[in-house]
Design a protein around this motif. Sequence first.
Motif, PDB file in Angstrom:
ATOM      1  N   LYS A  74       0.851  -1.182   0.000  1.00 40.48           N
ATOM      2  CA  LYS A  74       0.000   0.000   0.000  1.00 40.48           C
ATOM      3  C   LYS A  74       0.890   1.236   0.000  1.00 40.48           C
ATOM      4  O   LYS A  74       1.585   1.508   0.986  1.00 40.48           O
ATOM      5  CB  LYS A  74      -0.912  -0.006   1.235  1.00 40.48           C
ATOM      6  CG  LYS A  74      -1.857   1.178   1.301  1.00 40.48           C
ATOM      7  CD  LYS A  74      -2.731   1.106   2.546  1.00 40.48           C
ATOM      8  CE  LYS A  74      -3.654   2.309   2.636  1.00 40.48           C
ATOM      9  NZ  LYS A  74      -4.482   2.272   3.871  1.00 40.48           N
ATOM     10  N   GLU A  75       0.873   1.961  -1.105  1.00 36.80           N
ATOM     11  CA  GLU A  75       1.721   3.147  -1.243  1.00 36.80           C
ATOM     12  C   GLU A  75       3.175   2.831  -0.894  1.00 36.80           C
ATOM     13  O   GLU A  75       3.829   3.534  -0.141  1.00 36.80           O
ATOM     14  CB  GLU A  75       1.197   4.282  -0.362  1.00 36.80           C
ATOM     15  CG  GLU A  75      -0.193   4.754  -0.749  1.00 36.80           C
ATOM     16  CD  GLU A  75      -0.721   5.833   0.166  1.00 36.80           C
ATOM     17  OE1 GLU A  75      -0.011   6.159   1.144  1.00 36.80           O
ATOM     18  OE2 GLU A  75      -1.839   6.334  -0.079  1.00 36.80           O
ATOM     19  N   LYS A  76       3.640   1.716  -1.440  1.00 34.62           N
ATOM     20  CA  LYS A  76       5.019   1.246  -1.290  1.00 34.62           C
ATOM     21  C   LYS A  76       5.361   0.748   0.109  1.00 34.62           C
ATOM     22  O   LYS A  76       6.515   0.433   0.393  1.00 34.62           O
ATOM     23  CB  LYS A  76       6.027   2.337  -1.704  1.00 34.62           C
ATOM     24  CG  LYS A  76       5.934   2.721  -3.175  1.00 34.62           C
ATOM     25  CD  LYS A  76       7.068   3.631  -3.566  1.00 34.62           C
ATOM     26  CE  LYS A  76       7.022   3.944  -5.059  1.00 34.62           C
ATOM     27  NZ  LYS A  76       8.141   4.809  -5.484  1.00 34.62           N
ATOM     28  N   ASP A  77       4.357   0.669   1.005  1.00 32.75           N
ATOM     29  CA  ASP A  77       4.595   0.123   2.342  1.00 32.75           C
ATOM     30  C   ASP A  77       4.085  -1.308   2.415  1.00 32.75           C
ATOM     31  O   ASP A  77       2.968  -1.591   1.956  1.00 32.75           O
ATOM     32  CB  ASP A  77       3.882   0.956   3.415  1.00 32.75           C
ATOM     33  CG  ASP A  77       4.568   2.277   3.677  1.00 32.75           C
ATOM     34  OD1 ASP A  77       5.814   2.307   3.640  1.00 32.75           O
ATOM     35  OD2 ASP A  77       3.872   3.282   3.923  1.00 32.75           O
ATOM     36  N   PRO A  78       4.871  -2.234   2.991  1.00 36.11           N
ATOM     37  CA  PRO A  78       4.392  -3.612   3.173  1.00 36.11           C
ATOM     38  C   PRO A  78       3.419  -3.680   4.354  1.00 36.11           C
ATOM     39  O   PRO A  78       3.743  -3.263   5.466  1.00 36.11           O
ATOM     40  CB  PRO A  78       5.670  -4.405   3.463  1.00 36.11           C
ATOM     41  CG  PRO A  78       6.648  -3.402   3.987  1.00 36.11           C
ATOM     42  CD  PRO A  78       6.278  -2.071   3.406  1.00 36.11           C
ATOM     43  N   ILE A  79       2.216  -4.191   4.107  1.00 37.13           N
ATOM     44  CA  ILE A  79       1.168  -4.237   5.122  1.00 37.13           C
ATOM     45  C   ILE A  79       0.872  -5.692   5.475  1.00 37.13           C
ATOM     46  O   ILE A  79       0.644  -6.529   4.597  1.00 37.13           O
ATOM     47  CB  ILE A  79      -0.136  -3.567   4.620  1.00 37.13           C
ATOM     48  CG1 ILE A  79       0.143  -2.126   4.186  1.00 37.13           C
ATOM     49  CG2 ILE A  79      -1.210  -3.620   5.694  1.00 37.13           C
ATOM     50  CD1 ILE A  79       0.558  -1.201   5.300  1.00 37.13           C
TER      51      ILE A  79
END
Length: 634
Positions: A74-79
């Motif tokens: 999500k927006e380059k963040d790992p969730i």
Amino acid sequence: MDPQKLINFRSFPYVMIIFLITLAMAPGTMSADSHFEACMPRSCGNGPDISYPFWIFKEQESFCGYPNFEITCKEKDPILKISEETYIIRDIFYNNNSLLVVNSVVHEDHCPTPWKNVSLDRTPFSLSPDNVNLSILYYCEGQPTYHTYPVSCASNTSFHSFAVFHKEALENTNYSIESCQTLIESPVYVNDGVSFVSLLRMNYTDVLKLGFVLNWIAHSCSNCKRSGGRCGFGNTDEFVCFCSDGPHPKTCNDGNCIGHTPFFLFISGGGSNLNRKLLIGIVSAASGLLISGIILVCFRRNISCITTAKFLRKFTNKDQDLEAFLRNNGTLTPKRYSYSEVKKMTGSFKEELGRGGYGSVYKGKLPDNHLVAVKVLNTSKGNGQEFINEVASISRTSHVNIVTLLGFCLEGGKRALIYEFMSNGSLEKFIYGMTSGDDGRVLTVEELYRIAIGIARGLEYLHLGCNTRILHFDIKPHNILLDHEFHPKISDFGLAKLCHGTDSVVSMIEARGTIGYIAPEVFCRNIGSVSHKSDVYSYGMMILEMAGGRKNLDVGVHETSEIYFPHWIHQNLEQGNIEPELLGLLNEEETEIARKMIIVGLWCIQTNPKDRPIISKVKEMLESKEALQIPPKP
């Protein structure tokens, strides 16, 4: 002759050698497996590389990782989603199965207000003991004088909300926590780079943004990675090592592909006897040419051949690798014996003392006529891990209630351990149904009580007395040996784990131990963390058997509801029915000793590890002359 052609001609053997090495080390590179390619480590843009047991949804297939380890970008963040909560992964520490996460609410909100504790029930994750608790107190009457982190968005003129690292300190300032409406414990990981002073200067949101560390349980990937593979999760819900030539059960070197034909078998036309003989001949000839060529290249070109030596040693020097491990990870004081010396001291393995899944134990005699017990390990099982566990663990110990390792043998795949001889054998033969030993000797309840205290002292030493904490994971009567004076000694460290420093919580890939003695958290991680309390559970089951003189799974009663001995004895204990006749004892004095052992045993086998006493407390309870409180029904 053309000089260029001469150079090419002379280079031909080296080209062939390089080709053979490449062929031997990567036989499947002719056709890369799709699973191997799919499970290449990925990234969301920010944060760490994502690889087994994690996998990225929509970018990778689910076989690249474990269920519940699915990550979305999500927006380059790992969730990562756990129990309906979403967490941003800041870092993953694959070396110790842990990851640093921040609740997405904390990341997005300038004044986050978590209203419930972190829930990890029924998940493969657990909170790391390296975290500290930040207590968040909502809507409190009055404001404390102790340093706190104000939660401005949940405060007004009438009530105050704040966070504090040590809520116990508030009580010392006469502040009443009961005046608050809600208390939430939020884990926070404060790493070495955050000083105490900088921590005090932070605001509430910055503290929560430090995140916290989670541990996970999954099959180890290290052996697969070392062999050049990538780990995954197969269709049969089991670990798989994906290699360039197809999936393997464990490592790319095991030669057992799942649903794929290895390259050499493919070119030989399948698996007929003729083809197998032909294959053996080709491989033998190629191996001879390969080794000869390598030696020739080394001598003629005067190169070090370090990498080549490591390659060859991987297949020929497994015992040297084990020795190197022992030298680097333990104080290797026992004497080394050759296999011929082991055969001589046991009279060619003439007198067998016992047998188990690990191998067999034989009676032996050293040249100085000192009697020993020789444990010969079954080389067809495992990869030397039990041998490493046993020697690395026990070589660190020196205690009257721990069996002494006198020597070992490690020769060409043959592994043996030489221990001091314990003339009365194992405790097992003395306790079930109050049976006797080989000489007809029957142990009294008082003697069993002294043995129980001795075992507790040995466990206390393993858990607290060594420089490196040792968790045994297989405490049971069979592994308690008795010397000529019936002093107990803990033996068989094949399943042991070492904990460095003050660590006590360990990660385990699979359950280890013996049915009937394994602590519930070892095979059901939702109950709690695997730790030194797991040994306490096994100890508790054992002393219940010692006190009752019967196995926990067979109490000799007629009612099916009474088959489980701990429940049956707890019911009788509560009702005051512990009489000499119930346990087959002679008098009230013996019954009182057995009653104390039963109460202590029931405390030790509480389901939640947090409810069990540490082994030092167990020893203290056994030695106490005061009446003990009956624990809850386990």
